[in-house]
Design a protein around this motif. Structure first.
Motif, short mmCIF file in Angstrom:
data_model
loop_
_atom_site.label_atom_id
_atom_site.label_comp_id
_atom_site.label_asym_id
_atom_site.label_seq_id
_atom_site.Cartn_x
_atom_site.Cartn_y
_atom_site.Cartn_z
N ALA A 285 24.79 69.20 71.86
CA ALA A 285 24.03 69.14 73.11
C ALA A 285 23.15 67.89 73.20
O ALA A 285 23.03 67.29 74.27
CB ALA A 285 23.17 70.39 73.26
N VAL A 286 22.52 67.51 72.10
CA VAL A 286 21.62 66.35 72.15
C VAL A 286 22.37 65.11 72.62
O VAL A 286 21.95 64.44 73.57
CB VAL A 286 20.99 66.10 70.76
CG1 VAL A 286 20.19 64.79 70.78
CG2 VAL A 286 20.06 67.25 70.37
N SER A 287 23.47 64.82 72.00
CA SER A 287 24.25 63.63 72.38
C SER A 287 24.83 63.79 73.79
O SER A 287 24.73 62.87 74.62
CB SER A 287 25.38 63.39 71.38
OG SER A 287 24.86 63.12 70.10
N TYR A 288 25.43 64.94 74.06
CA TYR A 288 26.13 65.10 75.32
C TYR A 288 25.17 64.99 76.50
O TYR A 288 25.48 64.34 77.50
CB TYR A 288 26.85 66.45 75.35
CG TYR A 288 27.96 66.49 76.39
CD1 TYR A 288 29.23 66.01 76.08
CD2 TYR A 288 27.74 66.96 77.67
CE1 TYR A 288 30.25 66.00 77.03
CE2 TYR A 288 28.75 66.96 78.62
CZ TYR A 288 30.00 66.48 78.31
OH TYR A 288 30.99 66.47 79.24
N HIS A 289 24.00 65.60 76.39
CA HIS A 289 23.06 65.57 77.51
C HIS A 289 22.30 64.25 77.60
O HIS A 289 21.60 64.01 78.59
CB HIS A 289 22.09 66.75 77.41
CG HIS A 289 22.75 68.07 77.64
ND1 HIS A 289 23.67 68.29 78.64
CD2 HIS A 289 22.63 69.26 76.99
CE1 HIS A 289 24.09 69.54 78.60
NE2 HIS A 289 23.48 70.15 77.61
#
Length: 405
Positions: free
Chosen positions: A210-214
């Motif tokens: 989630a950190v990278s994707y968002h």
């Protein structure tokens, strides 16, 4: 909503999906009524309808301004608008696509680039994040007030039960949670053990992505997802019943693996299976015979904070309250449960002013009935609320992890 996508975006694999979402919006504006940033700022461009128009304009013209970028950055991706929308607009997915396209079109100032790069290279990696967290905890008394509040107290990890039950479920260790609050999953393992389920972690699984994707690093986020699938797959093939996720933000992401990897010929089928198995911890407990658990025997008046990802993405609003009521925990009345606390992943770091405003509003809404503690279902919310709360903030599963077990 009629659209005419610019030719420069035609090669994007997700552009048809974005166009379909744009066309599903009837621009009624109901979403603005439940948007935290619109309610605070009153600017159409800081509400879902306005941001949809900004994305539409960008995808049609191929141009994006720093002003538009600012309004898109202010979005929490809380997805409260999705719960409100009568047309079922998948706003969260649209803004992910729009932000990713924007990052390739408009270069950020170097300070912003450096901060976002650092977040992506530290938070998802426990081996990097944990030493920095421990260093902060050691020197916490010497830190300035605002920074000191952001450093959680050290939590000694408690033991997990011996794997002994015939039923097995997987646990997502996660990244920040495994370092900051290791007893969340330990408590979940002990509670599930009393229900006849052994909870196990796959050693090679990590951040949900989630950190990278968002942060619009989609390829990087997808790589995290693939690594988790590879780590979980042997246990899934061996009969693991579910992937239990105690952080609702991670749960929302893992349940999207099937959609996000749907075009990957090597992982599409496995990703769909993983998404089907992914369950929020509260969802798992509600399917079990909770009478087998001892009463929480807690006289501590408790306010329940339902994270945005749990109520708007996972659609599990009220499940934690239901479980705690069955356990005999006295619950406080709360207000404006649909509004975000301002944590929203990395939002509290990247948008501190708005985040702090929303945090103040949320704490006021949670504490009007004078609770003695607050419980939540997401590590980000837990740490964020604790920075300014006058009462302890815990994960709700800890209330069921009674000392006598």
């Amino acid at each position: 909503m009629q659209t005419n996508i610019h030719p420069k975006f035609e090669q994007r694999s997700d552009i048809d999906e974005a166009e379909s979402i744009l066309r599903s919006c009837v621009h009624c504006g109901f979403c603005n009524a439940t948007c935290p940033t619109y309610q605070e700022l009153g600017d159409e461009r800081d509400g879902p309808r306005g941001r949809i128009y900004l994305i539409k304009q960008f995808l049609e013209t191929g141009d994006i301004s720093e002003v538009s970028q600012t309004h898109l950055d202010r979005c929490l991706t809380c997805r409260s608008c999705e719960t409100t929308c009568p047309s079922g607009v998948q706003y969260g997915r649209l803004i992910d696509i729009g932000r990713d396209a924007m990052e390739h079109q408009l270069e950020r100032p170097w300070r912003q680039r450096a901060m976002r790069w650092a977040l992506r290279k530290v938070l998802p990696y426990p081996a990097r994040f944990t030493p920095l967290l421990r260093l902060g905890q050691v020197f916490k008394p010497l830190l300035p007030g605002r920074l000191k509040a952001k450093v959680p107290e050290y939590q000694k990890a408690l033991p997990w039960p011996v794997t002994r039950q015939p039923r097995r479920m997987l646990a997502l260790a996660g990244c920040a949670q495994s370092a900051a609050t290791p007893n969340t999953n330990a408590s979940a393992a002990r509670v599930l053990d009393r229900l006849g389920v052994s909870l196990v972690e796959a050693p090679k699984a990590g951040c949900c992505g989630a950190v990278s994707y968002h942060l619009a690093a989609h390829d990087e986020g997808l790589d995290f997802m693939r690594r988790n699938i590879d780590a979980w797959w042997p246990e899934i093939e061996a009969g693991a019943e579910a992937i239990v996720i105690s952080a609702s933000g991670c749960g929302a992401m893992v349940q999207d693996y099937g959609a996000l990897l749907g075009d990957d010929p090597q992982y599409a089928e496995k990703a769909a299976r993983v998404s089907a198995l992914a369950k929020d911890l509260s969802e798992v407990l509600l399917q079990e015979d909770l009478s087998r658990l001892e009463s929480a025997q807690s006289s501590v008046k408790t306010a329940v904070h339902c994270p945005c990802t749990q109520q708007h993405a996972l659609k599990l609003n009220g499940t934690v309250r239901q479980i705690l009521q069955q356990a005999g925990v006295p619950l406080a009345e709360t207000q404006d449960d649909h509004l975000c606390c301002g944590s929203a992943g990395t939002y509290s770091i990247l948008q501190p002013e708005m985040s702090q405003t929303l945090l103040g509003n949320k704490l006021q809404a949670l504490t009007g009935d004078h609770p003695e503690q607050i419980v939540t279902a997401n590590i980000g919310c837990q740490m964020h609320l604790a920075t300014r709360s006058d009462v302890p903030v815990r994960h709700w599963i800890e209330l069921l992890d009674t000392p006598s077990q």
